[in-house]
Motif scaffolding. Sequence first.
Motif, PDB file in Angstrom:
ATOM      1  N   ILE A 161     139.812  80.417  54.602  1.00  0.00           N
ATOM      2  CA  ILE A 161     139.058  79.531  55.498  1.00  0.00           C
ATOM      3  C   ILE A 161     139.426  79.782  56.954  1.00  0.00           C
ATOM      4  CG2 ILE A 161     138.774  77.108  56.195  1.00  0.00           C
ATOM      5  CD1 ILE A 161     139.103  76.466  53.137  1.00  0.00           C
ATOM      6  N   LYS A 162     140.703  79.944  57.205  1.00  0.00           N
ATOM      7  CA  LYS A 162     141.148  80.205  58.579  1.00  0.00           C
ATOM      8  C   LYS A 162     140.594  81.536  59.077  1.00  0.00           C
ATOM      9  CE  LYS A 162     145.198  79.539  61.485  1.00  0.00           C
ATOM     10  NZ  LYS A 162     146.638  79.164  61.514  1.00  0.00           N
ATOM     11  N   PHE A 163     140.587  82.544  58.195  1.00  0.00           N
ATOM     12  CA  PHE A 163     140.056  83.856  58.563  1.00  0.00           C
ATOM     13  C   PHE A 163     138.554  83.774  58.833  1.00  0.00           C
ATOM     14  CE2 PHE A 163     137.958  87.788  57.103  1.00  0.00           C
ATOM     15  CZ  PHE A 163     138.465  88.675  58.047  1.00  0.00           C
ATOM     16  N   ILE A 164     137.812  83.087  57.942  1.00  0.00           N
ATOM     17  CA  ILE A 164     136.365  82.955  58.125  1.00  0.00           C
ATOM     18  C   ILE A 164     136.047  82.197  59.404  1.00  0.00           C
ATOM     19  CG2 ILE A 164     134.284  81.852  57.193  1.00  0.00           C
ATOM     20  CD1 ILE A 164     135.266  82.547  54.403  1.00  0.00           C
ATOM     21  N   ASP A 165     136.806  81.147  59.674  1.00  0.00           N
ATOM     22  CA  ASP A 165     136.574  80.385  60.902  1.00  0.00           C
ATOM     23  C   ASP A 165     136.791  81.235  62.146  1.00  0.00           C
ATOM     24  OD1 ASP A 165     135.964  78.220  59.386  1.00  0.00           O
ATOM     25  OD2 ASP A 165     137.845  77.148  59.707  1.00  0.00           O
ATOM     26  N   CYS A 166     137.746  82.158  62.057  1.00  0.00           N
ATOM     27  CA  CYS A 166     138.027  83.030  63.210  1.00  0.00           C
ATOM     28  C   CYS A 166     136.895  84.027  63.468  1.00  0.00           C
ATOM     29  CB  CYS A 166     139.336  83.786  62.989  1.00  0.00           C
ATOM     30  SG  CYS A 166     140.820  82.766  63.139  1.00  0.00           S
ATOM     31  N   ILE A 167     136.320  84.568  62.386  1.00  0.00           N
ATOM     32  CA  ILE A 167     135.288  85.591  62.571  1.00  0.00           C
ATOM     33  C   ILE A 167     133.900  84.984  62.771  1.00  0.00           C
ATOM     34  CG2 ILE A 167     136.591  87.288  61.236  1.00  0.00           C
ATOM     35  CD1 ILE A 167     134.670  86.813  58.913  1.00  0.00           C
ATOM     36  N   SER A 168     133.713  83.745  62.278  1.00  0.00           N
ATOM     37  CA  SER A 168     132.377  83.152  62.398  1.00  0.00           C
ATOM     38  C   SER A 168     132.217  82.339  63.673  1.00  0.00           C
ATOM     39  CB  SER A 168     132.092  82.245  61.200  1.00  0.00           C
ATOM     40  OG  SER A 168     132.933  81.106  61.210  1.00  0.00           O
ATOM     41  N   ARG A 169     133.288  81.633  64.065  1.00  0.00           N
ATOM     42  CA  ARG A 169     133.275  80.770  65.252  1.00  0.00           C
ATOM     43  C   ARG A 169     132.038  79.869  65.252  1.00  0.00           C
ATOM     44  NH1 ARG A 169     137.574  82.083  67.967  1.00  0.00           N
ATOM     45  NH2 ARG A 169     138.367  84.213  67.987  1.00  0.00           N
ATOM     46  N   ASN A 170     131.779  79.277  64.067  1.00  0.00           N
ATOM     47  CA  ASN A 170     130.679  78.319  63.882  1.00  0.00           C
ATOM     48  C   ASN A 170     129.286  78.916  64.117  1.00  0.00           C
ATOM     49  OD1 ASN A 170     132.398  76.133  63.222  1.00  0.00           O
ATOM     50  ND2 ASN A 170     132.832  75.827  65.401  1.00  0.00           N
ATOM     51  N   ASN A 171     129.192  80.249  64.052  1.00  0.00           N
ATOM     52  CA  ASN A 171     127.886  80.897  64.166  1.00  0.00           C
ATOM     53  C   ASN A 171     127.129  80.723  62.849  1.00  0.00           C
ATOM     54  OD1 ASN A 171     125.878  83.128  63.889  1.00  0.00           O
ATOM     55  ND2 ASN A 171     126.618  83.651  65.937  1.00  0.00           N
ATOM     56  N   ARG A 172     125.984  80.044  62.896  1.00  0.00           N
ATOM     57  CA  ARG A 172     125.257  79.702  61.671  1.00  0.00           C
ATOM     58  C   ARG A 172     124.757  80.935  60.926  1.00  0.00           C
ATOM     59  NH1 ARG A 172     121.035  74.893  62.490  1.00  0.00           N
ATOM     60  NH2 ARG A 172     121.012  75.205  60.224  1.00  0.00           N
ATOM     61  N   ASN A 173     124.353  81.959  61.651  1.00  0.00           N
ATOM     62  CA  ASN A 173     123.864  83.177  61.001  1.00  0.00           C
ATOM     63  C   ASN A 173     124.973  83.893  60.246  1.00  0.00           C
ATOM     64  OD1 ASN A 173     121.218  82.829  61.952  1.00  0.00           O
ATOM     65  ND2 ASN A 173     121.676  83.878  63.883  1.00  0.00           N
ATOM     66  N   ILE A 174     126.145  83.958  60.880  1.00  0.00           N
ATOM     67  CA  ILE A 174     127.282  84.606  60.219  1.00  0.00           C
ATOM     68  C   ILE A 174     127.703  83.799  58.999  1.00  0.00           C
ATOM     69  CG2 ILE A 174     129.706  85.268  60.466  1.00  0.00           C
ATOM     70  CD1 ILE A 174     129.163  85.896  63.377  1.00  0.00           C
ATOM     71  N   MET A 175     127.718  82.461  59.119  1.00  0.00           N
ATOM     72  CA  MET A 175     128.104  81.610  57.998  1.00  0.00           C
ATOM     73  C   MET A 175     127.107  81.718  56.850  1.00  0.00           C
ATOM     74  SD  MET A 175     131.007  80.368  58.299  1.00  0.00           S
ATOM     75  CE  MET A 175     130.796  79.619  56.696  1.00  0.00           C
ATOM     76  N   LEU A 176     125.825  81.904  57.179  1.00  0.00           N
ATOM     77  CA  LEU A 176     124.818  82.078  56.130  1.00  0.00           C
ATOM     78  C   LEU A 176     125.101  83.338  55.329  1.00  0.00           C
ATOM     79  CD1 LEU A 176     122.171  81.295  54.749  1.00  0.00           C
ATOM     80  CD2 LEU A 176     120.962  82.555  56.560  1.00  0.00           C
ATOM     81  N   ILE A 177     125.428  84.412  56.026  1.00  0.00           N
ATOM     82  CA  ILE A 177     125.753  85.685  55.360  1.00  0.00           C
ATOM     83  C   ILE A 177     127.004  85.525  54.503  1.00  0.00           C
ATOM     84  CG2 ILE A 177     126.461  88.072  55.736  1.00  0.00           C
ATOM     85  CD1 ILE A 177     124.753  88.031  58.299  1.00  0.00           C
ATOM     86  N   ILE A 178     128.014  84.871  55.065  1.00  0.00           N
ATOM     87  CA  ILE A 178     129.275  84.683  54.343  1.00  0.00           C
ATOM     88  C   ILE A 178     129.065  83.858  53.081  1.00  0.00           C
ATOM     89  CG2 ILE A 178     131.540  83.549  54.449  1.00  0.00           C
ATOM     90  CD1 ILE A 178     131.705  84.408  57.378  1.00  0.00           C
ATOM     91  N   ASN A 179     128.297  82.783  53.184  1.00  0.00           N
ATOM     92  CA  ASN A 179     128.037  81.953  52.014  1.00  0.00           C
ATOM     93  C   ASN A 179     127.272  82.709  50.939  1.00  0.00           C
ATOM     94  OD1 ASN A 179     129.295  79.492  52.760  1.00  0.00           O
ATOM     95  ND2 ASN A 179     127.589  78.985  54.113  1.00  0.00           N
ATOM     96  N   CYS A 180     126.316  83.534  51.357  1.00  0.00           N
ATOM     97  CA  CYS A 180     125.576  84.361  50.398  1.00  0.00           C
ATOM     98  C   CYS A 180     126.504  85.348  49.694  1.00  0.00           C
ATOM     99  CB  CYS A 180     124.451  85.114  51.094  1.00  0.00           C
ATOM    100  SG  CYS A 180     123.080  84.062  51.628  1.00  0.00           S
ATOM    101  N   LEU A 181     127.408  85.930  50.457  1.00  0.00           N
ATOM    102  CA  LEU A 181     128.375  86.870  49.879  1.00  0.00           C
ATOM    103  C   LEU A 181     129.300  86.171  48.894  1.00  0.00           C
ATOM    104  CD1 LEU A 181     129.345  89.030  53.016  1.00  0.00           C
ATOM    105  CD2 LEU A 181     127.968  89.737  51.044  1.00  0.00           C
ATOM    106  N   ILE A 182     129.715  84.952  49.212  1.00  0.00           N
ATOM    107  CA  ILE A 182     130.594  84.207  48.312  1.00  0.00           C
ATOM    108  C   ILE A 182     129.865  83.889  47.003  1.00  0.00           C
ATOM    109  CG2 ILE A 182     131.889  82.064  47.977  1.00  0.00           C
ATOM    110  CD1 ILE A 182     132.428  82.011  50.976  1.00  0.00           C
ATOM    111  N   ILE A 183     128.586  83.509  47.094  1.00  0.00           N
ATOM    112  CA  ILE A 183     127.794  83.221  45.896  1.00  0.00           C
ATOM    113  C   ILE A 183     127.686  84.458  45.009  1.00  0.00           C
ATOM    114  CG2 ILE A 183     125.490  82.646  45.050  1.00  0.00           C
ATOM    115  CD1 ILE A 183     125.171  80.861  47.541  1.00  0.00           C
ATOM    116  N   ILE A 184     127.362  85.586  45.623  1.00  0.00           N
ATOM    117  CA  ILE A 184     127.246  86.850  44.874  1.00  0.00           C
ATOM    118  C   ILE A 184     128.573  87.216  44.235  1.00  0.00           C
ATOM    119  CG2 ILE A 184     126.828  89.331  45.096  1.00  0.00           C
ATOM    120  CD1 ILE A 184     124.835  88.623  47.355  1.00  0.00           C
ATOM    121  N   LEU A 185     129.653  87.053  45.006  1.00  0.00           N
ATOM    122  CA  LEU A 185     130.990  87.394  44.500  1.00  0.00           C
ATOM    123  C   LEU A 185     131.390  86.478  43.347  1.00  0.00           C
ATOM    124  CD1 LEU A 185     133.424  89.238  44.927  1.00  0.00           C
ATOM    125  CD2 LEU A 185     134.350  87.537  46.519  1.00  0.00           C
TER     126      LEU A 185
END
Length: 356
Positions: A161-185
């Motif tokens: 979570i700390k790592f994701i927060d650092c790379i996303s910085r609350n960017n909704r587009n980046i978080m959308l991609i990350i969430n999709c990747l987590i679902i696939i994983l």
Amino acid sequence: MNSRVNYIDNLRTAIVSLLIIYHLGIAYNSWREANYIFFERVNLIASIVVFISPWFMPLMFLLAGVSASFSLKKRGYSDFIKERFIRLGIPLLLGITIINPILSFIADKSHNGYDGNYFEHYSVYFTRFTDLTGYDGGFTLGHFWFIAVLIIISCLGCGVIKFIDCISRNNRNIMLIINCLIIILAIAVFDVTFLGERIPAYLCVYLLGYYLFSNQEFIKKLVKIKILFVFVFVLSSIMNAILFVYIEDYELLNNICNYLSFVTGIPALVCLGKEYLSHSNKVSRYCSRLSYVFYIVHFPIVVLCQYFISLTGVGSVHNFVLSLLISTIMTCSVCYIIEKNTVISFLFGLKRDKAS
């Protein structure tokens, strides 16, 4: 407390309440699992276990992730991890040293004819390290594997979570991609085990709980298509049970149904929880407060009931019904006693206040 938290608490209570019938049912399984006690194969009872299995534990970890989203905001990383180790670690030690020896003792008596007493069996429990199930009377984590894995995932989750927060910085587009990747994983690693458990998949659903299912706007959108999730979930879960227990020949189709039950079961049940479990009253709050203790104490009570009722010579079906009634009453009674004692309740990880 808002309704979103209410339905999460109530959904957790409802899921945990299934544990008694789930663990009773394993004694009648059709896949030759020894369990701590086994009677005979009863397909109908085994089907209940198979119906629940694909989504039960993933949903538990997802709900833990939702709770973590609130707890982390309130406590911060260091205090959150400290609280996890105290509230989970102490019951884990209690379970390994006092509760699980009961399970292994009954297993040794029912499977191996062990004729010593409970206290004598401690020398067996702490020296027999085999497959760690405890089905042979040896050492086991028992149902406390969930608590042990939750500690691991809570710590790993904080790092991720700390790592994701650092790379996303609350960017909704980046978080959308990350969430999709987590679902696939989560789907990709569903059957990948580590230390005998699906830790990678559980970590993924924990993160989905933290990021997606704690988001009220996401839940509102999910509820709009709940009919689709519920339909596929019920159909795939029924087919999974039929194929696994009764037919046993269509492995590929069985696996597909198993995956669909997992993938659709979580959103379906969350949507149903949101729709029908958003209430809050004294009973629901009390049950939610004791759900963690219920998880801890139910299993040895279930196995003890099954064992002693079997000594009366009643049939398997009668044993199931009697064990269900008696173990439910006894588990609730033990939870009540524990809740009333400050010292004992602390050992079982029960908070003294009502804060989440």
